[in-house]
Design an enzyme around this catalytic site. Structure first.
Site, PDB file in Angstrom:
ATOM      1  N   GLU A   1      17.292  68.105  -9.142  1.00  0.00           N
ATOM      2  CA  GLU A   1      17.639  66.704  -9.394  1.00  0.00           C
ATOM      3  C   GLU A   1      18.108  66.497 -10.835  1.00  0.00           C
ATOM      4  OE1 GLU A   1      17.957  64.411  -7.138  1.00  0.00           O
ATOM      5  OE2 GLU A   1      17.273  65.794  -5.582  1.00  0.00           O
TER       6      GLU A   1
ATOM      7  N   HIS B   1      25.205  68.109  -6.103  1.00  0.00           N
ATOM      8  CA  HIS B   1      24.376  68.931  -5.220  1.00  0.00           C
ATOM      9  C   HIS B   1      25.248  69.880  -4.404  1.00  0.00           C
ATOM     10  CE1 HIS B   1      20.445  67.371  -6.000  1.00  0.00           C
ATOM     11  NE2 HIS B   1      20.682  66.146  -5.553  1.00  0.00           N
TER      12      HIS B   1
ATOM     13  N   HIS C   1      26.192  62.224  -8.430  1.00  0.00           N
ATOM     14  CA  HIS C   1      24.937  62.975  -8.312  1.00  0.00           C
ATOM     15  C   HIS C   1      24.950  63.801  -7.025  1.00  0.00           C
ATOM     16  CE1 HIS C   1      20.442  63.414  -8.430  1.00  0.00           C
ATOM     17  NE2 HIS C   1      20.622  63.449  -7.129  1.00  0.00           N
ATOM     18  N   GLU C   2      25.323  63.178  -5.911  1.00  0.00           N
ATOM     19  CA  GLU C   2      25.337  63.879  -4.635  1.00  0.00           C
ATOM     20  C   GLU C   2      26.421  64.951  -4.578  1.00  0.00           C
ATOM     21  OE1 GLU C   2      22.961  63.640  -2.672  1.00  0.00           O
ATOM     22  OE2 GLU C   2      22.042  61.891  -3.623  1.00  0.00           O
TER      23      GLU C   2
END
Length: 320
Positions: free
Chosen positions: A207, A144, A140-141
Site C-alpha cells: 500500500e 498495484h 493508487h490502483e
C-alpha cells in the site's frame, strides 16, 4: 522527492512467496511422512494445483463478491479517460474498467497479469470524491497493477487458508489422534498463524508503494491524502453487517474498511479547519509535525491488511 525503490517491494514479494510456499511444502511433506503415502513430487504437484486453481478463479471470485460489471467508454467516458491516461503514464496496457454496485466508497484492482488487469470503483466512491481525488485513488490502483503485487497477493493468500483447513481436518478427524496427527495439526496451525501475519505484512507494504506510485503518476499527494481521509469516514458510517460481506476481499481495497471506526479519532488531527478535506497546506504542515497515533491503533496495525492511515498520510506529506 524522497521515495522508496520499487525493487525493494519486488524483493519482499518474492521473499514472502518463497517463505509461504516453503512452509506449505513442509506441512505437506509431514503429512506424506506420517501417513506413508505420496512423496515430494506428489505434494509439490498438489500444492501447485491448488495455487493454480486460486490463480484462475481468483478474479471471478472478486467479481462475484463485489458485484462488478464492466463498463464501456460510452457508458463511463470520464472514468475511461482517467484510466487510459494513467495507464499511459504507468506504461502498462489499459485495464478493464468496472463498477461495483455497492455503496461502500472504495476502489480496487485485480487480475492475473498486467494485460489482464481490472480497475473497479464502487458506486459509493463516485458520489464522495472530487475529480482529482478520484484520479489519485485510480493512480493508487494502477500502481498495484504496474507493480504486479495484486497477482502475488492472490497467490500467497491461499497458503494460510490451506494450512487452516489442514488444521481443521486434524482437529475433527475421526478415531484416536496419534502423535503424527497431532504434530501435523500443530504445524498447520503454526503455519496458518505465521502465514497470515506474513500475508498481512506484504499487504501493508504494498500500500505504501501504491501511494507513492500514485504521486509518481502525477497525482497530487494532498488529493490522495484527502481521498483516504474521506474513505475512512465513509467506511466508518457503513453498516457493520454489510461490511462482513466484503471482509474476504478487503485486502484489495484502498483502506481497511473494518478498521475505519478505530482510525477516526487519530485522523481528526490532520483536518485542522475541520472542513472534511486535507488541503495542501494541512498536508505540508504535517510534514514538520509528528503525527499522534494511539497505542491501540499501533497494536491493531499488525493484524490489519493496510498500514495505519495516519502513517500513510504522513508518508504522503514527505512526498509532497
Amino acid at each position: 522527492m524522497k521515495g522508496m525503490s520499487t525493487w525493494k517491494l519486488k524483493l519482499r514479494l518474492w521473499a514472502a512467496s518463497v517463505l509461504l510456499f516453503g512452509l506449505l511444502y513442509v506441512i505437506l511433506m509431514l503429512i506424506s511422512y506420517y501417513f506413508g503415502f505420496g512423496g515430494p513430487l506428489i505434494y509439490t504437484l498438489l500444492a501447485l494445483f491448488i495455487v493454480f486453481i486460486q490463480y484462475m478463479l481468483g478474479p471471478k471470485m472478486v467479481e462475484m463478491t463485489m458485484n462488478v460489471h464492466y463498463v464501456s467508454e460510452a457508458e463511463a467516458p470520464h472514468l475511461h479517460a482517467m484510466v487510459e491516461d494513467l495507464a499511459m503514464k504507468a506504461n502498462i496496457p489499459k485495464p478493464k474498467v468496472g463498477i461495483s454496485e455497492i455503496n461502500l466508497p472504495n476502489a480496487f484492482a485485480f487480475g492475473r497479469t498486467k494485460r489482464d488487469g481490472r480497475v473497479c470503483v464502487t458506486r459509493g466512491i463516485m458520489n464522495l470524491l472530487d475529480e482529482e481525488e478520484l484520479e489519485a485513488v485510480l493512480g493508487h490502483e494502477m500502481s498495484h497493477i504496474k507493480h504486479s503485487d495484486m497477482i502475488v497477493m492472490t497467490l500467497i493468500s491461499v497458503v494460510p487458508l490451506i494450512c487452516y483447513y489442514i488444521f481443521l481436518s486434524t482437529l475433527f478427524s475421526r478415531g484416536d489422534k496419534d502423535n503424527g496427527t497431532l504434530i501435523i495439526g500443530i504445524a498447520a496451525l503454526g503455519g496458518y498463524i505465521a502465514g497470515q501475519i506474513l500475508v498481512l505484512f506484504v499487504s501493508r507494504v504494498r500500500e505504501y508503494y501504491a501511494d507513492q506510485g500514485s504521486v509518481e503518476l502525477g497525482c497530487k499527494p494532498h488529493k490522495l491524502a484527502s481521498a483516504l481521509y474521506k474513505l475512512v469516514y465513509g467506511s466508518a458510517k457503513f453498516n457493520k453487517d454489510d461490511l462482513k460481506e466484503v471482509e474476504g476481499v478487503k485486502a484489495f481495497f484502498v483502506n481497511d474498511v473494518s478498521d475505519a471506526r478505530n482510525e477516526i479519532n487519530d485522523l481528526r488531527q490532520l483536518d485542522l479547519n475541520m472542513d472534511g478535506v486535507i488541503s495542501e497546506a494541512e498536508l505540508s504542515e504535517l510534514k514538520y509535525t509528528p503525527a499522534k497515533i494511539s497505542t491501540a491503533n499501533k497494536m491493531m496495525e499488525v493484524l490489519s491488511t493496510h498500514p495505519n492511515m495516519v502513517k500513510r498520510v504522513k508518508m504522503l506529506a514527505e512526498l509532497s
